[in-house]
Design a protein around this motif. Structure first.
Motif, PDB file in Angstrom:
ATOM      1  N   VAL A 148       0.895  -1.153   0.000  1.00  0.00           N
ATOM      2  CA  VAL A 148       0.000   0.000   0.000  1.00  0.00           C
ATOM      3  C   VAL A 148       0.933   1.203   0.000  1.00  0.00           C
ATOM      4  CG1 VAL A 148      -1.787   1.275   1.234  1.00  0.00           C
ATOM      5  CG2 VAL A 148      -1.779  -1.242   1.288  1.00  0.00           C
ATOM      6  N   ARG A 149       0.884   1.982  -1.078  1.00  0.00           N
ATOM      7  CA  ARG A 149       1.793   3.125  -1.223  1.00  0.00           C
ATOM      8  C   ARG A 149       1.016   4.382  -1.581  1.00  0.00           C
ATOM      9  NH1 ARG A 149       7.480   1.992  -3.716  1.00  0.00           N
ATOM     10  NH2 ARG A 149       7.938  -0.035  -2.828  1.00  0.00           N
ATOM     11  N   ASN A 150       1.471   5.477  -0.974  1.00  0.00           N
ATOM     12  CA  ASN A 150       0.968   6.805  -1.334  1.00  0.00           C
ATOM     13  C   ASN A 150      -0.559   6.879  -1.364  1.00  0.00           C
ATOM     14  OD1 ASN A 150       3.703   7.620  -1.712  1.00  0.00           O
ATOM     15  ND2 ASN A 150       3.650   6.635  -3.706  1.00  0.00           N
ATOM     16  N   SER A 151      -1.185   6.352  -0.331  1.00  0.00           N
ATOM     17  CA  SER A 151      -2.640   6.317  -0.250  1.00  0.00           C
ATOM     18  C   SER A 151      -3.146   7.245   0.850  1.00  0.00           C
ATOM     19  CB  SER A 151      -3.118   4.888   0.034  1.00  0.00           C
ATOM     20  OG  SER A 151      -2.751   4.038  -1.031  1.00  0.00           O
ATOM     21  N   ASN A 152      -4.375   7.712   0.682  1.00  0.00           N
ATOM     22  CA  ASN A 152      -5.037   8.533   1.689  1.00  0.00           C
ATOM     23  C   ASN A 152      -6.198   7.710   2.231  1.00  0.00           C
ATOM     24  OD1 ASN A 152      -5.987  10.557   3.295  1.00  0.00           O
ATOM     25  ND2 ASN A 152      -6.716  11.839   1.636  1.00  0.00           N
ATOM     26  N   LEU A 153      -6.019   7.117   3.409  1.00  0.00           N
ATOM     27  CA  LEU A 153      -6.959   6.165   3.981  1.00  0.00           C
ATOM     28  C   LEU A 153      -7.613   6.792   5.209  1.00  0.00           C
ATOM     29  CD1 LEU A 153      -4.248   3.493   3.609  1.00  0.00           C
ATOM     30  CD2 LEU A 153      -6.343   3.507   2.264  1.00  0.00           C
ATOM     31  N   HIS A 154      -8.878   7.154   5.103  1.00  0.00           N
ATOM     32  CA  HIS A 154      -9.523   7.909   6.175  1.00  0.00           C
ATOM     33  C   HIS A 154     -10.998   7.551   6.319  1.00  0.00           C
ATOM     34  CE1 HIS A 154     -11.583  10.506   3.222  1.00  0.00           C
ATOM     35  NE2 HIS A 154     -10.486  10.298   2.512  1.00  0.00           N
ATOM     36  N   HIS A 155     -11.515   7.760   7.535  1.00  0.00           N
ATOM     37  CA  HIS A 155     -12.927   7.571   7.868  1.00  0.00           C
ATOM     38  C   HIS A 155     -13.430   6.160   7.554  1.00  0.00           C
ATOM     39  CE1 HIS A 155     -12.632  12.004   7.723  1.00  0.00           C
ATOM     40  NE2 HIS A 155     -13.453  11.907   8.776  1.00  0.00           N
ATOM     41  N   ASN A 156     -12.600   5.156   7.753  1.00  0.00           N
ATOM     42  CA  ASN A 156     -13.023   3.766   7.598  1.00  0.00           C
ATOM     43  C   ASN A 156     -13.530   3.245   8.939  1.00  0.00           C
ATOM     44  OD1 ASN A 156     -12.194   3.058   4.759  1.00  0.00           O
ATOM     45  ND2 ASN A 156     -10.315   3.954   5.564  1.00  0.00           N
ATOM     46  N   ARG A 157     -14.440   2.304   8.923  1.00  0.00           N
ATOM     47  CA  ARG A 157     -15.089   1.833  10.149  1.00  0.00           C
ATOM     48  C   ARG A 157     -14.107   1.154  11.108  1.00  0.00           C
ATOM     49  NH1 ARG A 157     -17.092   0.864  14.390  1.00  0.00           N
ATOM     50  NH2 ARG A 157     -19.179   0.132  14.810  1.00  0.00           N
ATOM     51  N   VAL A 158     -13.253   0.279  10.613  1.00  0.00           N
ATOM     52  CA  VAL A 158     -12.347  -0.467  11.486  1.00  0.00           C
ATOM     53  C   VAL A 158     -10.908   0.022  11.358  1.00  0.00           C
ATOM     54  CG1 VAL A 158     -11.402  -2.749  12.030  1.00  0.00           C
ATOM     55  CG2 VAL A 158     -13.834  -2.496  11.467  1.00  0.00           C
ATOM     56  N   ALA A 159     -10.401   0.125  10.145  1.00  0.00           N
ATOM     57  CA  ALA A 159      -9.004   0.514   9.939  1.00  0.00           C
ATOM     58  C   ALA A 159      -8.804   1.063   8.532  1.00  0.00           C
ATOM     59  CB  ALA A 159      -8.082  -0.690  10.146  1.00  0.00           C
ATOM     60  N   GLY A 160      -7.797   1.900   8.396  1.00  0.00           N
ATOM     61  CA  GLY A 160      -7.406   2.346   7.063  1.00  0.00           C
ATOM     62  C   GLY A 160      -6.845   1.182   6.271  1.00  0.00           C
ATOM     63  N   VAL A 161      -5.966   0.403   6.908  1.00  0.00           N
ATOM     64  CA  VAL A 161      -5.387  -0.808   6.323  1.00  0.00           C
ATOM     65  C   VAL A 161      -5.391  -1.875   7.398  1.00  0.00           C
ATOM     66  CG1 VAL A 161      -3.301  -1.892   5.392  1.00  0.00           C
ATOM     67  CG2 VAL A 161      -3.832   0.469   4.797  1.00  0.00           C
TER      68      VAL A 161
ATOM     69  N   SER B 106       1.884   6.835   3.114  1.00  0.00           N
ATOM     70  CA  SER B 106       0.431   6.980   3.166  1.00  0.00           C
ATOM     71  C   SER B 106      -0.016   7.824   4.350  1.00  0.00           C
ATOM     72  CB  SER B 106      -0.233   5.602   3.228  1.00  0.00           C
ATOM     73  OG  SER B 106       0.025   4.896   2.025  1.00  0.00           O
ATOM     74  N   THR B 107      -1.219   8.369   4.226  1.00  0.00           N
ATOM     75  CA  THR B 107      -1.874   9.105   5.297  1.00  0.00           C
ATOM     76  C   THR B 107      -3.023   8.264   5.818  1.00  0.00           C
ATOM     77  OG1 THR B 107      -1.311  11.210   4.287  1.00  0.00           O
ATOM     78  CG2 THR B 107      -3.105  11.227   5.872  1.00  0.00           C
ATOM     79  N   LEU B 108      -3.070   8.061   7.142  1.00  0.00           N
ATOM     80  CA  LEU B 108      -4.084   7.226   7.779  1.00  0.00           C
ATOM     81  C   LEU B 108      -4.756   8.085   8.845  1.00  0.00           C
ATOM     82  CD1 LEU B 108      -1.087   5.161   7.997  1.00  0.00           C
ATOM     83  CD2 LEU B 108      -3.038   3.943   7.080  1.00  0.00           C
ATOM     84  N   ALA B 109      -6.005   8.491   8.618  1.00  0.00           N
ATOM     85  CA  ALA B 109      -6.607   9.485   9.500  1.00  0.00           C
ATOM     86  C   ALA B 109      -8.071   9.194   9.807  1.00  0.00           C
ATOM     87  CB  ALA B 109      -6.498  10.873   8.869  1.00  0.00           C
ATOM     88  N   LYS B 110      -8.429   9.453  11.055  1.00  0.00           N
ATOM     89  CA  LYS B 110      -9.819   9.433  11.523  1.00  0.00           C
ATOM     90  C   LYS B 110     -10.535   8.123  11.216  1.00  0.00           C
ATOM     91  CE  LYS B 110     -10.091  14.411  11.384  1.00  0.00           C
ATOM     92  NZ  LYS B 110     -10.766  15.608  10.864  1.00  0.00           N
ATOM     93  N   ASN B 111      -9.854   7.010  11.400  1.00  0.00           N
ATOM     94  CA  ASN B 111     -10.463   5.697  11.231  1.00  0.00           C
ATOM     95  C   ASN B 111     -11.058   5.238  12.552  1.00  0.00           C
ATOM     96  OD1 ASN B 111      -9.723   4.979   8.395  1.00  0.00           O
ATOM     97  ND2 ASN B 111      -7.700   5.454   9.198  1.00  0.00           N
ATOM     98  N   GLY B 112     -12.144   4.487  12.490  1.00  0.00           N
ATOM     99  CA  GLY B 112     -12.805   3.972  13.678  1.00  0.00           C
ATOM    100  C   GLY B 112     -14.101   4.689  13.977  1.00  0.00           C
ATOM    101  N   HIS B 113     -14.730   4.257  15.068  1.00  0.00           N
ATOM    102  CA  HIS B 113     -16.010   4.834  15.469  1.00  0.00           C
ATOM    103  C   HIS B 113     -16.007   5.056  16.967  1.00  0.00           C
ATOM    104  CE1 HIS B 113     -20.316   5.288  16.103  1.00  0.00           C
ATOM    105  NE2 HIS B 113     -20.394   5.549  14.798  1.00  0.00           N
ATOM    106  N   GLU B 114     -16.418   6.231  17.387  1.00  0.00           N
ATOM    107  CA  GLU B 114     -16.356   6.605  18.805  1.00  0.00           C
ATOM    108  C   GLU B 114     -17.191   5.703  19.696  1.00  0.00           C
ATOM    109  OE1 GLU B 114     -19.735  10.092  18.935  1.00  0.00           O
ATOM    110  OE2 GLU B 114     -17.670  10.643  18.525  1.00  0.00           O
ATOM    111  N   LEU B 115     -18.201   5.020  19.193  1.00  0.00           N
ATOM    112  CA  LEU B 115     -19.027   4.129  20.003  1.00  0.00           C
ATOM    113  C   LEU B 115     -18.449   2.724  20.108  1.00  0.00           C
ATOM    114  CD1 LEU B 115     -22.597   5.249  18.881  1.00  0.00           C
ATOM    115  CD2 LEU B 115     -21.281   5.963  20.890  1.00  0.00           C
ATOM    116  N   ASN B 116     -17.339   2.459  19.416  1.00  0.00           N
ATOM    117  CA  ASN B 116     -16.695   1.156  19.492  1.00  0.00           C
ATOM    118  C   ASN B 116     -15.195   1.362  19.653  1.00  0.00           C
ATOM    119  OD1 ASN B 116     -15.635  -1.398  19.171  1.00  0.00           O
ATOM    120  ND2 ASN B 116     -16.955  -1.935  17.467  1.00  0.00           N
ATOM    121  N   GLY B 117     -14.739   1.336  20.897  1.00  0.00           N
ATOM    122  CA  GLY B 117     -13.343   1.607  21.206  1.00  0.00           C
ATOM    123  C   GLY B 117     -12.357   0.595  20.681  1.00  0.00           C
TER     124      GLY B 117
END
Length: 112
Positions: free
Chosen positions: A23-36, A49-60
């Motif tokens: 996985v190269r030079n990807s912008n992975l964000h706002h995914n439910r469980v993980a960017g990768v 790559s940029t990995l940002a704001k993945n996950g959900h606040e109601l599921n730690g």
């Protein structure tokens, strides 16, 4: 009969594994469980790559920038020159593996 969560008599080489995935030079964000998220890999590369704001606040237990799946085993994993930010759980995570290199990454604002 299990020994340390691994089936007795099996070696890493016996498993059906992915090899040389990247996985190269990807912008992975706002995914439910993980960017990768990956499992049973040999020579896996995550780079630039940029990995940002993945996950959900109601599921730690969600919210990885990049993570290997718990219970899997990986060999020769490289996380290089990535930026993780504000992932709900962790930025960069490896559960099981050998020959893991994590270098020149920037993490900020990740919860753990």
């Amino acid at each position: 009969y299990l020994v340390a969560n691994k089936a007795q008599g099996y070696q890493f080489e016996d498993l059906n594994i992915g090899e040389y995935n990247e996985v190269r030079n990807s912008n992975l964000h706002h995914n439910r469980v993980a960017g990768v998220q990956f499992a049973y890999q040999k020579h896996f590369l995550l780079e630039g790559s940029t990995l940002a704001k993945n996950g959900h606040e109601l599921n730690g237990s969600t919210g990885y920038g990049a993570a290997s799946s718990a219970g899997s085993f990986n060999d020769y994993v490289v996380f290089r020159d990535n930026v993780s930010s504000y992932n709900y759980r962790k930025g960069l995570d490896i559960h099981d593996g050998n020959h893991v290199l994590i270098e020149n990454n920037i993490s900020y604002g990740d919860r753990l």
